[in-house]
Write an enzyme that holds these catalytic residues in place. Structure first.
Site, mmCIF file in Angstrom:
data_model
loop_
_atom_site.group_PDB
_atom_site.id
_atom_site.type_symbol
_atom_site.label_atom_id
_atom_site.label_comp_id
_atom_site.label_asym_id
_atom_site.label_seq_id
_atom_site.Cartn_x
_atom_site.Cartn_y
_atom_site.Cartn_z
ATOM 1 N N GLU A 96 0.830 -1.210 0.000
ATOM 2 C CA GLU A 96 0.000 0.000 0.000
ATOM 3 C C GLU A 96 0.860 1.254 0.000
ATOM 4 O OE1 GLU A 96 -2.666 1.393 -0.466
ATOM 5 O OE2 GLU A 96 -4.413 0.454 0.456
ATOM 6 N N ASP A 97 0.288 2.345 -0.503
ATOM 7 C CA ASP A 97 0.986 3.626 -0.428
ATOM 8 C C ASP A 97 0.855 4.242 0.963
ATOM 9 O OD1 ASP A 97 -1.751 4.084 -0.735
ATOM 10 O OD2 ASP A 97 -1.546 5.536 -2.353
ATOM 11 N N ASP A 100 -4.454 5.306 6.182
ATOM 12 C CA ASP A 100 -4.972 6.562 6.724
ATOM 13 C C ASP A 100 -6.042 6.239 7.774
ATOM 14 O OD1 ASP A 100 -5.388 9.371 6.816
ATOM 15 O OD2 ASP A 100 -6.965 9.233 5.306
ATOM 16 N N PHE A 149 -2.006 16.030 4.540
ATOM 17 C CA PHE A 149 -2.202 15.392 3.246
ATOM 18 C C PHE A 149 -0.911 15.467 2.434
ATOM 19 C CE2 PHE A 149 -3.888 14.491 -0.914
ATOM 20 C CZ PHE A 149 -4.871 13.561 -0.634
ATOM 21 N N ASP A 156 -1.565 10.832 -4.830
ATOM 22 C CA ASP A 156 -2.148 11.887 -5.647
ATOM 23 C C ASP A 156 -3.051 12.819 -4.859
ATOM 24 O OD1 ASP A 156 -4.244 9.804 -5.362
ATOM 25 O OD2 ASP A 156 -5.376 11.135 -6.679
ATOM 26 N N ARG A 162 1.379 12.353 -8.807
ATOM 27 C CA ARG A 162 1.881 10.990 -8.582
ATOM 28 C C ARG A 162 3.323 10.851 -9.061
ATOM 29 N NH1 ARG A 162 -2.460 7.570 -7.335
ATOM 30 N NH2 ARG A 162 -4.443 8.074 -8.326
HETATM 31 P P1 IMP Z 1 -7.841 4.735 4.196
HETATM 32 O O1 IMP Z 1 -8.496 5.979 4.712
HETATM 33 O O2 IMP Z 1 -6.832 4.187 5.168
HETATM 34 O O3 IMP Z 1 -8.860 3.722 3.774
HETATM 35 O O4 IMP Z 1 -7.012 5.163 2.919
HETATM 36 C C1 IMP Z 1 -7.644 5.218 1.685
HETATM 37 C C2 IMP Z 1 -6.835 5.868 0.624
HETATM 38 O O5 IMP Z 1 -6.888 7.281 0.815
HETATM 39 C C3 IMP Z 1 -5.355 5.578 0.527
HETATM 40 O O6 IMP Z 1 -5.041 4.355 -0.083
HETATM 41 C C4 IMP Z 1 -4.934 6.741 -0.348
HETATM 42 O O7 IMP Z 1 -5.203 6.462 -1.703
HETATM 43 C C5 IMP Z 1 -5.827 7.858 0.130
HETATM 44 N N1 IMP Z 1 -5.102 8.762 1.023
HETATM 45 C C6 IMP Z 1 -5.155 8.853 2.366
HETATM 46 N N2 IMP Z 1 -4.344 9.803 2.833
HETATM 47 C C7 IMP Z 1 -3.736 10.351 1.743
HETATM 48 C C8 IMP Z 1 -2.752 11.386 1.568
HETATM 49 O O8 IMP Z 1 -2.254 12.048 2.500
HETATM 50 N N3 IMP Z 1 -2.401 11.647 0.273
HETATM 51 C C9 IMP Z 1 -2.894 10.963 -0.793
HETATM 52 N N4 IMP Z 1 -3.796 9.978 -0.669
HETATM 53 C C10 IMP Z 1 -4.214 9.684 0.590
HETATM 54 MG MG MG Z 2 -4.582 4.411 -2.507
#
Ligand code: IMP
Ligand code: MG
Length: 173
Positions: A96-97, A100, A149, A156, A162
């Protein structure tokens, strides 16, 4: 909305940490073949670098996850691309990148575990633990960051930035 001029995490630091992660993953999985599952699209640069730091035989399948943040309470996650090969009995590593709120990672983990892999772990480049809504602890984390962020190195803002080779804060939010 622009990336900060100065990088939050430079390309050199990303490269050094990726080498460490690759060594750790290789040691933890000695004697195994891995199935890498990078989550499109954000994990592409990280997965491309990480796989070349893992000293094990491995295969790669991509998955796509889309989380719907407007539904804050349910936080549904749609998995729109699924591995073409069965996961049963495989040693699977999700790449994963960023983790969050934890919704995407938790949902992915749950769904993939149901396929009966021999082992299942998740490696994320970035972790924002302060933002967690669903409890989730990655097995491997590149960097823990504060609640801001970030863009670059795959991440992105509305599909932009990206291509940057470092992680930058997004300014003007
Ligand atoms: P989750 O909230 O952990 O489910 O994360 C969902 C997705 O939100 C991640 O895989 C990213 O694609 C995107 N995301 C969350 N935080 C960031 C950020 O700081 N920059 C860019 N994308 C983010
Ligand atoms: Mg993502």
């Amino acid at each position: 909305m622009q990336p900060s001029t100065e990088a939050l995490i430079t390309a050199a630091r990303i490269a050094a940490r990726t080498t460490e992660l690759g060594a750790q993953i290789s040691a933890d999985n000695a004697g195994r073949e891995l199935l890498l599952l990078p989550v499109l699209k954000g994990a592409i640069p990280f997965a491309a670098d990480l796989m070349r730091r893992i000293r094990l035989p491995l295969k790669v399948e991509y998955i796509t996850a889309k989380s719907y943040h407007e539904t804050e309470s349910t936080g549904s996650v749609a998995l729109t691309r699924w591995p073409a090969t069965p996961l049963k009995g495989k040693h699977v590593l999700i790449v994963e990148d960023i983790v969050d709120t934890g919704r995407t990672a938790a949902a992915l983990h749950e769904r993939l575990l149901a396929e009966g892999p021999a082992s299942l772990a998740l490696c994320t480049l970035l972790d924002k633990p302060a933002r967690r809504v669903r409890p989730f602890t990655p097995d491997y984390t590149g960097f823990e960051i504060e609640d801001h962020f970030v863009v670059g190195y795959g991440l992105d803002y509305e599909e932009h930035f990206r291509e940057l080779d470092a992680i930058h804060r997004l300014e003007g939010l």
